[in-house]
Scaffold this motif. Structure first.
Motif, PDB file in Angstrom:
ATOM      1  N   GLU A  91       0.971  -1.069  -0.047  1.00  0.00           N
ATOM      2  CA  GLU A  91      -0.025  -0.134  -0.030  1.00  0.00           C
ATOM      3  C   GLU A  91       0.795   1.276  -0.278  1.00  0.00           C
ATOM      4  N   SER A  92       1.691   1.364   0.903  1.00  0.00           N
ATOM      5  CA  SER A  92       2.492   2.598   1.215  1.00  0.00           C
ATOM      6  C   SER A  92       2.981   2.330  -0.581  1.00  0.00           C
ATOM      7  N   GLY A  93       3.898   1.772  -1.258  1.00  0.00           N
ATOM      8  CA  GLY A  93       4.676   1.212  -2.311  1.00  0.00           C
ATOM      9  C   GLY A  93       3.834   3.027  -3.752  1.00  0.00           C
ATOM     10  N   PHE A  94       2.419   1.792  -3.489  1.00  0.00           N
ATOM     11  CA  PHE A  94       1.345   2.445  -3.725  1.00  0.00           C
ATOM     12  C   PHE A  94       1.543   4.349  -3.790  1.00  0.00           C
ATOM     13  N   VAL A  95       1.186   4.924  -2.577  1.00  0.00           N
ATOM     14  CA  VAL A  95       1.555   5.869  -2.144  1.00  0.00           C
ATOM     15  C   VAL A  95       2.157   6.907  -2.720  1.00  0.00           C
ATOM     16  N   ASP A  96       3.940   6.358  -2.757  1.00  0.00           N
ATOM     17  CA  ASP A  96       5.314   6.628  -2.806  1.00  0.00           C
ATOM     18  C   ASP A  96       5.105   6.612  -4.826  1.00  0.00           C
ATOM     19  N   TYR A  97       4.925   5.964  -5.389  1.00  0.00           N
ATOM     20  CA  TYR A  97       4.391   6.063  -6.471  1.00  0.00           C
ATOM     21  C   TYR A  97       3.744   6.723  -7.672  1.00  0.00           C
ATOM     22  N   SER A  98       2.526   7.045  -5.936  1.00  0.00           N
ATOM     23  CA  SER A  98       1.521   8.328  -6.716  1.00  0.00           C
ATOM     24  C   SER A  98       2.046   9.999  -6.488  1.00  0.00           C
ATOM     25  N   VAL A 150      -7.052   4.075 -11.707  1.00  0.00           N
ATOM     26  CA  VAL A 150      -6.160   3.001 -12.089  1.00  0.00           C
ATOM     27  C   VAL A 150      -4.708   2.766 -11.097  1.00  0.00           C
ATOM     28  N   ASP A 151      -3.409   1.615 -11.390  1.00  0.00           N
ATOM     29  CA  ASP A 151      -2.173   2.392 -10.554  1.00  0.00           C
ATOM     30  C   ASP A 151      -1.639   2.949 -11.241  1.00  0.00           C
ATOM     31  N   SER A 152      -1.228   3.158 -12.253  1.00  0.00           N
ATOM     32  CA  SER A 152      -0.676   3.879 -12.473  1.00  0.00           C
ATOM     33  C   SER A 152      -1.038   4.980 -13.935  1.00  0.00           C
ATOM     34  N   LYS A 153      -1.615   6.152 -13.898  1.00  0.00           N
ATOM     35  CA  LYS A 153      -2.130   6.479 -15.150  1.00  0.00           C
ATOM     36  C   LYS A 153      -1.211   6.941 -16.177  1.00  0.00           C
ATOM     37  N   LEU A 209      -6.565  -2.069 -12.822  1.00  0.00           N
ATOM     38  CA  LEU A 209      -4.977  -2.717 -12.103  1.00  0.00           C
ATOM     39  C   LEU A 209      -4.274  -3.823 -13.124  1.00  0.00           C
ATOM     40  N   THR A 210      -2.642  -3.216 -13.664  1.00  0.00           N
ATOM     41  CA  THR A 210      -2.286  -4.044 -14.696  1.00  0.00           C
ATOM     42  C   THR A 210      -0.612  -3.780 -13.917  1.00  0.00           C
ATOM     43  N   GLY A 211      -0.754  -2.973 -12.713  1.00  0.00           N
ATOM     44  CA  GLY A 211       0.549  -3.689 -12.434  1.00  0.00           C
ATOM     45  C   GLY A 211       1.940  -3.221 -12.350  1.00  0.00           C
TER      46      GLY A 211
END
Length: 311
Positions: free
Chosen positions: A23-30, A242-245, A292-294
């Motif tokens: 979860e923290s990885g998604f936040v860091d990515y964004s 999405v996980d990544s725009k 979600l595309t990973g």
């Protein structure tokens, strides 16, 4: 270089939960704290191979992950997924760890992503979880999402009657109430949380099937060629996440809708940024689609999680 076996990885995953790390990885990515290049892939006659890599700017490792999907393996008595992950030092480039996971880390980090989505966007009361597909990802998604929602009622559809029956038997042994259905209209009508997990190249669900108040977690469409949702579902969705725009421009359900000019980029929001806003359940009048595309940041987080627990 440390070598971690599949059995060691499974032991860690049985004892500890990487959900908060992923979860923290998604936040860091964004937040722009990750460097993730485009996915490389090989499309073979009988399968596909994805190569993902990346690092966090303040991190100590970069990850390289190879993951494959060979969907005819079941007739050979083999799992459809395979692969490995490697961690290297961001300071020296030294190989620090080889995780011989045979694809299970990819399977688990993908299922964890579904659970994170349910944690933040599932309806307040989930009447039933609808699962499109009967493979390993379908099973892991059910286990993870049910833990978050408390729902043990599962509606499942699969192309193979035999595979669907195997799914039903195995999940009922674990305490789930599983109903097999022949038509996807019935699945959508009975479920207000739907997870799609197939490698389909044509839409399986259409807008007229979806009831208001539904969260759809689209897992299977992770390449430009795959599609599980009719574009009209996205057109009519209240929220699209999405996980990544950036990645959604070229792969996944959203990419098709964007290429068709059915939706605009301004309608698409990123998971990490939405997580940071806190839980916002799908209301009775809404439809939420999460595509979600990973991301390699998921691979980095779960690989480091396992290495840290073993060390």
């Amino acid at each position: 270089m440390k070598i971690v076996t599949k059995s060691e990885i499974l032991t860690v995953l049985r004892q500890f939960d990487p959900l908060l790390d992923v979860e923290s990885g998604f936040v860091d990515y964004s937040k722009g704290l990750a460097c993730i290049p485009p996915v490389s892939e090989l499309v073979l006659e009988k399968g596909e191979v994805h190569i993902k890599c990346g690092y966090l700017k303040a991190g100590v490792h970069y990850v390289i992950k190879v993951a494959s999907g060979f969907y005819g393996n079941s007739v050979l008595g083999l799992p459809s997924s395979n692969g490995l992950m490697m961690l290297f030092s961001t300071e020296t480039g030294e190989a620090k760890c080889l995780l011989q996971d045979e694809g299970i880390l990819t399977d688990h980090r993908t299922a964890i992503a579904g659970a994170i989505v349910a944690k933040y966007f599932a309806p307040a009361v989930v009447s039933a979880i609808g699962v499109v597909g009967t493979g390993i990802q379908a099973r892991l998604q059910v286990k993870r999402v049910s833990q978050v929602t408390g729902c043990k009622k599962i509606i499942v559809w699969g192309r193979s009657t035999e595979a669907a029956e195997r799914f039903r038997r195995s999940m009922q042994v674990e305490g789930y109430n599983v109903e097999l259905i022949e038509h996807l209209e019935s699945l959508a009508g009975k479920s207000n949380l739907i997870i799609t997990t197939t490698p389909s190249s044509r839409p399986l669900l259409s807008q007229n099937m979806i009831q208001a108040g539904t969260l759809i977690i689209a897992i299977g469409s992770d390449t430009p060629e795959k599609q599980e949702l009719d574009t009209d579902i996205l057109v009519n969705a209240t929220r699209i996440i999405v996980d990544s725009k950036k990645q959604s421009l070229t792969r996944g359900e959203v990419s098709r809708a964007l290429r068709a000019s059915a939706i605009g980029e301004h309608q698409v929001f990123e998971l990490g940024a939405e997580i940071a806003k806190g839980r916002r359940p799908t209301m009775a009048t809404e439809t939420t689609v999460v595509d979600l595309t990973g991301l390699a940041v998921q691979d980095l987080k779960i690989a480091e999680f396992v290495l840290n627990r073993i060390n």
